[in-house]
Design a protein around this motif. Structure first.
Motif, PDB file in Angstrom:
ATOM      1  N   ARG A   1      27.783  -1.708  38.782  1.00  0.00           N
ATOM      2  CA  ARG A   1      27.523  -2.462  39.691  1.00  0.00           C
ATOM      3  C   ARG A   1      26.442  -1.453  40.268  1.00  0.00           C
ATOM      4  NH1 ARG A   1      28.179  -1.297  44.940  1.00  0.00           N
ATOM      5  NH2 ARG A   1      29.895   0.817  45.134  1.00  0.00           N
ATOM      6  N   CYS A   2      24.994  -2.005  40.849  1.00  0.00           N
ATOM      7  CA  CYS A   2      23.812  -1.936  41.401  1.00  0.00           C
ATOM      8  C   CYS A   2      24.351  -0.841  42.306  1.00  0.00           C
ATOM      9  CB  CYS A   2      23.087  -2.756  41.641  1.00  0.00           C
ATOM     10  SG  CYS A   2      21.589  -2.812  42.054  1.00  0.00           S
ATOM     11  N   ARG A   3      24.002   0.597  42.256  1.00  0.00           N
ATOM     12  CA  ARG A   3      23.834   1.013  42.486  1.00  0.00           C
ATOM     13  C   ARG A   3      22.674   1.052  44.111  1.00  0.00           C
ATOM     14  NH1 ARG A   3      22.377   6.310  40.404  1.00  0.00           N
ATOM     15  NH2 ARG A   3      20.995   4.891  38.751  1.00  0.00           N
ATOM     16  N   LEU A   4      21.671   0.092  43.923  1.00  0.00           N
ATOM     17  CA  LEU A   4      21.600   0.262  46.009  1.00  0.00           C
ATOM     18  C   LEU A   4      22.124  -1.146  46.367  1.00  0.00           C
ATOM     19  CD1 LEU A   4      18.043   0.215  44.489  1.00  0.00           C
ATOM     20  CD2 LEU A   4      19.080   1.667  46.710  1.00  0.00           C
TER      21      LEU A   4
ATOM     22  N   ARG B   1       7.442   5.061  37.868  1.00  0.00           N
ATOM     23  CA  ARG B   1       6.940   5.007  39.450  1.00  0.00           C
ATOM     24  C   ARG B   1       8.289   4.221  39.763  1.00  0.00           C
ATOM     25  NH1 ARG B   1       0.715   2.756  38.085  1.00  0.00           N
ATOM     26  NH2 ARG B   1      -0.344   4.989  36.744  1.00  0.00           N
ATOM     27  N   VAL B   2       8.419   2.995  39.207  1.00  0.00           N
ATOM     28  CA  VAL B   2       9.816   2.544  40.188  1.00  0.00           C
ATOM     29  C   VAL B   2      10.951   3.335  39.902  1.00  0.00           C
ATOM     30  CG1 VAL B   2      11.500   0.224  40.254  1.00  0.00           C
ATOM     31  CG2 VAL B   2       9.164   0.285  39.384  1.00  0.00           C
ATOM     32  N   ALA B   3      11.404   4.604  38.978  1.00  0.00           N
ATOM     33  CA  ALA B   3      12.500   5.096  39.405  1.00  0.00           C
ATOM     34  C   ALA B   3      11.818   6.046  40.776  1.00  0.00           C
ATOM     35  CB  ALA B   3      12.411   5.793  37.959  1.00  0.00           C
TER      36      ALA B   3
ATOM     37  N   GLY C   1      13.734   7.029  43.694  1.00  0.00           N
ATOM     38  CA  GLY C   1      13.642   8.322  44.659  1.00  0.00           C
ATOM     39  C   GLY C   1      13.564   8.449  45.869  1.00  0.00           C
ATOM     40  N   ARG C   2      12.305   8.403  46.125  1.00  0.00           N
ATOM     41  CA  ARG C   2      11.558   8.411  47.613  1.00  0.00           C
ATOM     42  C   ARG C   2      11.560   7.878  48.557  1.00  0.00           C
ATOM     43  NH1 ARG C   2       4.999   8.306  45.314  1.00  0.00           N
ATOM     44  NH2 ARG C   2       5.044  10.193  44.163  1.00  0.00           N
ATOM     45  N   LYS C   3      12.201   6.779  48.221  1.00  0.00           N
ATOM     46  CA  LYS C   3      12.624   5.758  49.830  1.00  0.00           C
ATOM     47  C   LYS C   3      13.702   5.704  49.762  1.00  0.00           C
ATOM     48  CE  LYS C   3       8.199   4.191  49.862  1.00  0.00           C
ATOM     49  NZ  LYS C   3       7.331   3.925  51.146  1.00  0.00           N
ATOM     50  N   PHE C   4      14.676   5.550  48.484  1.00  0.00           N
ATOM     51  CA  PHE C   4      16.439   5.455  49.164  1.00  0.00           C
ATOM     52  C   PHE C   4      16.939   6.523  48.412  1.00  0.00           C
ATOM     53  CE2 PHE C   4      14.295   1.165  47.716  1.00  0.00           C
ATOM     54  CZ  PHE C   4      13.796   0.958  49.079  1.00  0.00           C
ATOM     55  N   HIS C   5      16.357   7.241  48.176  1.00  0.00           N
ATOM     56  CA  HIS C   5      16.918   8.757  47.952  1.00  0.00           C
ATOM     57  C   HIS C   5      18.651   8.725  47.016  1.00  0.00           C
ATOM     58  CE1 HIS C   5      14.806  11.005  51.286  1.00  0.00           C
ATOM     59  NE2 HIS C   5      15.278  10.158  52.262  1.00  0.00           N
TER      60      HIS C   5
ATOM     61  N   SER D   1      17.161   5.751  35.723  1.00  0.00           N
ATOM     62  CA  SER D   1      16.641   6.326  35.088  1.00  0.00           C
ATOM     63  C   SER D   1      15.760   5.243  34.339  1.00  0.00           C
ATOM     64  CB  SER D   1      18.052   6.248  33.780  1.00  0.00           C
ATOM     65  OG  SER D   1      18.205   5.198  33.307  1.00  0.00           O
ATOM     66  N   VAL D   2      14.555   6.034  33.418  1.00  0.00           N
ATOM     67  CA  VAL D   2      13.574   4.932  33.565  1.00  0.00           C
ATOM     68  C   VAL D   2      13.824   3.874  32.770  1.00  0.00           C
ATOM     69  CG1 VAL D   2      11.736   3.868  32.212  1.00  0.00           C
ATOM     70  CG2 VAL D   2      12.193   6.316  33.195  1.00  0.00           C
TER      71      VAL D   2
END
Length: 177
Positions: free
Chosen positions: A51-54, A85-87, A91-95, A99-100
């Motif tokens: 499942r989606c981790r976000l 860039r999206v990956a 990482g920057r916004k949601f920690h 993967s690409v």
């Protein structure tokens, strides 16, 4: 549930596969599930895989970030969202590390598609490049080989008797008997 209807009509698995445009292997698996549990056994269990981790709230925020464009998040060289860039953005916004390929799937889920940036230098002078191609390139490019200068032809392999004694590889060649 079209497969269940066809199974009830005793349609053979290869014909079901053809009509539904799926593999026969899938149809045989569905048929076994249908025999054991009826129509309810064929009901979808949702998407497979992890499942989606976000969480949904973060997915909404990510969509807003993507709509703002790459420049709003530090990529000013071009206006292209790549999967890498999206990956990095996730990482920057949601920690959370993606993967690409995971970022690509997530972008598709949100209705975006990753783009491949054009590899051009930002300071490139298109007029100078065009002028060089028109004037200088014609002078410096090599003429191709002349038609008679090539050595490719349909020939048979030379026999050991035809080889020169001092030719490369001549010492290892033994005459055939």
């Amino acid at each position: 549930m079209r497969a269940a209807e066809l199974f009830e009509q005793s349609v053979k698995a290869p014909e079901v596969a053809r009509r539904l445009r799926v593999s026969p292997k899938s149809v045989y698996q569905w048929h076994q599930l249908w025999r054991e549990g009826g129509v309810q056994a064929l009901a979808s269990r949702g998407p497979s895989g992890s499942r989606c981790r976000l969480p949904p709230r973060c997915l909404e925020k990510l969509a807003v970030f993507l709509e703002q464009g790459p420049a709003a998040h530090g990529w000013v060289e071009d206006q292209v969202w790549t999967a890498a860039r999206v990956a990095t953005l996730i990482g920057r916004k949601f920690h959370i590390t993606y993967s690409v390929s995971g970022a690509t799937r997530l972008m598709h889920r949100l209705g975006f598609s990753p783009q491949v940036p054009a590899r051009r230098v930002a300071e490139r002078d298109e007029q100078a490049v065009t002028a060089w191609k028109e004037a200088t390139w014609e002078e410096v490019k090599e003429l191709g080989r002349l038609a008679g200068a090539t050595s490719a032809s349909r020939t048979r392999q030379a026999s050991p008797a035809d080889r020169r004694r001092n030719a490369p590889g001549a010492d290892g060649a033994a005459p055939r008997s």
